[in-house]
Design a protein around this motif. Sequence first.
Motif, PDB file in Angstrom:
ATOM      1  N   ALA A  23       0.836  -1.198   0.000  1.00  0.00           N
ATOM      2  CA  ALA A  23       0.000   0.000   0.000  1.00  0.00           C
ATOM      3  C   ALA A  23       0.875   1.253   0.000  1.00  0.00           C
ATOM      4  N   LEU A  24       0.389   2.291  -0.678  1.00  0.00           N
ATOM      5  CA  LEU A  24       1.068   3.589  -0.726  1.00  0.00           C
ATOM      6  C   LEU A  24       0.052   4.679  -0.434  1.00  0.00           C
ATOM      7  N   GLU A  25       0.459   5.700   0.288  1.00  0.00           N
ATOM      8  CA  GLU A  25      -0.455   6.791   0.598  1.00  0.00           C
ATOM      9  C   GLU A  25      -0.545   7.761  -0.580  1.00  0.00           C
ATOM     10  N   SER A  26      -1.529   8.649  -0.525  1.00  0.00           N
ATOM     11  CA  SER A  26      -1.699   9.609  -1.616  1.00  0.00           C
ATOM     12  C   SER A  26      -1.470  11.057  -1.201  1.00  0.00           C
ATOM     13  N   THR A  27      -1.291  11.348   0.098  1.00  0.00           N
ATOM     14  CA  THR A  27      -1.047  12.746   0.466  1.00  0.00           C
ATOM     15  C   THR A  27       0.301  13.239  -0.041  1.00  0.00           C
ATOM     16  N   ILE A  28       1.248  12.321  -0.262  1.00  0.00           N
ATOM     17  CA  ILE A  28       2.522  12.759  -0.829  1.00  0.00           C
ATOM     18  C   ILE A  28       2.318  13.330  -2.228  1.00  0.00           C
ATOM     19  N   ILE A  29       1.256  12.888  -2.902  1.00  0.00           N
ATOM     20  CA  ILE A  29       0.935  13.389  -4.245  1.00  0.00           C
ATOM     21  C   ILE A  29       0.222  14.726  -4.165  1.00  0.00           C
ATOM     22  N   THR A  30      -0.780  14.811  -3.293  1.00  0.00           N
ATOM     23  CA  THR A  30      -1.643  15.999  -3.265  1.00  0.00           C
ATOM     24  C   THR A  30      -1.142  17.110  -2.356  1.00  0.00           C
ATOM     25  N   HIS A  31      -0.394  16.754  -1.310  1.00  0.00           N
ATOM     26  CA  HIS A  31       0.025  17.756  -0.336  1.00  0.00           C
ATOM     27  C   HIS A  31       1.537  17.784  -0.116  1.00  0.00           C
ATOM     28  N   GLY A  32       2.272  16.917  -0.802  1.00  0.00           N
ATOM     29  CA  GLY A  32       3.693  16.811  -0.526  1.00  0.00           C
ATOM     30  C   GLY A  32       4.596  17.639  -1.418  1.00  0.00           C
ATOM     31  N   MET A  33       4.186  17.842  -2.686  1.00  0.00           N
ATOM     32  CA  MET A  33       5.031  18.575  -3.627  1.00  0.00           C
ATOM     33  C   MET A  33       4.200  19.035  -4.805  1.00  0.00           C
ATOM     34  N   PRO A  34       4.676  20.022  -5.548  1.00  0.00           N
ATOM     35  CA  PRO A  34       3.890  20.572  -6.653  1.00  0.00           C
ATOM     36  C   PRO A  34       3.904  19.678  -7.896  1.00  0.00           C
ATOM     37  N   TYR A  35       2.906  19.881  -8.748  1.00  0.00           N
ATOM     38  CA  TYR A  35       2.833  19.216 -10.052  1.00  0.00           C
ATOM     39  C   TYR A  35       3.875  19.855 -10.972  1.00  0.00           C
ATOM     40  N   PRO A  36       4.593  19.118 -11.800  1.00  0.00           N
ATOM     41  CA  PRO A  36       4.461  17.684 -12.098  1.00  0.00           C
ATOM     42  C   PRO A  36       5.416  16.794 -11.292  1.00  0.00           C
ATOM     43  N   ARG A  37       6.173  17.430 -10.344  1.00  0.00           N
ATOM     44  CA  ARG A  37       7.126  16.632  -9.552  1.00  0.00           C
ATOM     45  C   ARG A  37       6.396  15.567  -8.747  1.00  0.00           C
ATOM     46  N   ASN A  38       5.203  15.897  -8.275  1.00  0.00           N
ATOM     47  CA  ASN A  38       4.458  14.919  -7.470  1.00  0.00           C
ATOM     48  C   ASN A  38       4.089  13.683  -8.286  1.00  0.00           C
ATOM     49  N   LEU A  39       3.680  13.897  -9.536  1.00  0.00           N
ATOM     50  CA  LEU A  39       3.297  12.779 -10.391  1.00  0.00           C
ATOM     51  C   LEU A  39       4.513  11.925 -10.743  1.00  0.00           C
ATOM     52  N   ALA A  40       5.627  12.577 -11.045  1.00  0.00           N
ATOM     53  CA  ALA A  40       6.850  11.837 -11.364  1.00  0.00           C
ATOM     54  C   ALA A  40       7.308  11.006 -10.172  1.00  0.00           C
ATOM     55  N   THR A  41       7.179  11.567  -8.977  1.00  0.00           N
ATOM     56  CA  THR A  41       7.588  10.844  -7.778  1.00  0.00           C
ATOM     57  C   THR A  41       6.665   9.660  -7.515  1.00  0.00           C
ATOM     58  N   ALA A  42       5.356   9.873  -7.671  1.00  0.00           N
ATOM     59  CA  ALA A  42       4.398   8.777  -7.472  1.00  0.00           C
ATOM     60  C   ALA A  42       4.682   7.628  -8.434  1.00  0.00           C
ATOM     61  N   ARG A  43       4.965   7.955  -9.679  1.00  0.00           N
ATOM     62  CA  ARG A  43       5.299   6.915 -10.655  1.00  0.00           C
ATOM     63  C   ARG A  43       6.584   6.195 -10.270  1.00  0.00           C
ATOM     64  N   ALA A  44       7.586   6.952  -9.796  1.00  0.00           N
ATOM     65  CA  ALA A  44       8.865   6.360  -9.422  1.00  0.00           C
ATOM     66  C   ALA A  44       8.712   5.419  -8.226  1.00  0.00           C
ATOM     67  N   VAL A  45       7.885   5.806  -7.255  1.00  0.00           N
ATOM     68  CA  VAL A  45       7.677   4.955  -6.075  1.00  0.00           C
ATOM     69  C   VAL A  45       6.966   3.673  -6.481  1.00  0.00           C
ATOM     70  N   GLU A  46       5.951   3.783  -7.320  1.00  0.00           N
ATOM     71  CA  GLU A  46       5.269   2.573  -7.799  1.00  0.00           C
ATOM     72  C   GLU A  46       6.242   1.685  -8.574  1.00  0.00           C
ATOM     73  N   ALA A  47       7.089   2.288  -9.387  1.00  0.00           N
ATOM     74  CA  ALA A  47       8.065   1.515 -10.159  1.00  0.00           C
ATOM     75  C   ALA A  47       9.060   0.816  -9.238  1.00  0.00           C
ATOM     76  N   ALA A  48       9.437   1.471  -8.141  1.00  0.00           N
ATOM     77  CA  ALA A  48      10.368   0.864  -7.194  1.00  0.00           C
ATOM     78  C   ALA A  48       9.763  -0.372  -6.540  1.00  0.00           C
ATOM     79  N   VAL A  49       8.463  -0.309  -6.223  1.00  0.00           N
ATOM     80  CA  VAL A  49       7.779  -1.468  -5.652  1.00  0.00           C
ATOM     81  C   VAL A  49       7.764  -2.617  -6.658  1.00  0.00           C
TER      82      VAL A  49
END
Length: 302
Positions: A23-49
């Motif tokens: 499981a991964l949380e979503s506040t890192i996407i919505t409240h953690g950093m600005p777009y598009p860095r947040n989307l790139a990070t979310a993709r990278a974390v999913e890829a790492a899993v």
Amino acid sequence: MTDLITLSDEVAAARAGAQPVVALESTIITHGMPYPRNLATARAVEAAVRAAGAVPATIAVMGGRIHVGLSEAELSHLAQAEDVAKLSRADLAVCLAQGGVGATTVAATMICAARAGIAVFATGGIGGVHKGAEDSFDISADLRELAETPVTVVAAGAKAILDLPKTLEVLETQGVPVIAFGQDGFPAFWSRESGLPAPLRMDTPEAIADAHRMRAALGLPGGQLVANPIPADAEIPASTLAPLIEQAQAQADARGITGKAVTPFLLQRLFELTEGRTLEANIALVLNNARLAARIARALMA
């Protein structure tokens, strides 16, 4: 609960095939950093899993349902959405009942993961006891959730802006195992060492998985906190951060910032005071936690 949960095709296939899921949380996407860095990070974390042999399940609330695993379109939409609610234990049911859009914090992600049958969750750092809590009573719901919900949470310790000794004391009182991975000291989010000893140490994902199973066999409530230190090449020493955290906290106090607004304010100020180093460290530690969580999830399925 199945009437409230939508599994992504990838997560549904993993659950049907008895494959490990993280499981991964979503506040890192919505409240953690600005777009598009947040989307790139979310993709990278999913890829790492995925690279570590498990299936990622980013969790969010959309349209009155808990989405466990997000499609690329849903992830992109969430990364650009405005006025997304930040959901903890107190807000989750209301957001669902009202058909709103919400990003899950540690506590809410644990609740949703457990309801979806997911035993391992990777995040950045947990919330805890805020400095001055003896007057404000500002203590994160994450600590209570760890004591109640049977999910193993992999984090880089508690956020360094918190009162770490009091956070560890509350976790002990609540009966939460705090396990440092591969070292004796408790890590402090951006720093590998907080100067505090960790209550427990384990050196392999298999040992952590065994402890998770044993808690279930004993009928003990709650989960485990796995404190995974940030990679050495990405850390910011605690001695460098301490005066900056004090400065940011003083500014928050002077402005009367309280409650849920405290953490994002402090994180933003530290980002500014370190010229972006805290964000880079944050991304590195989340990726590191995702990889370890996948290894633990695999060990639980063995």
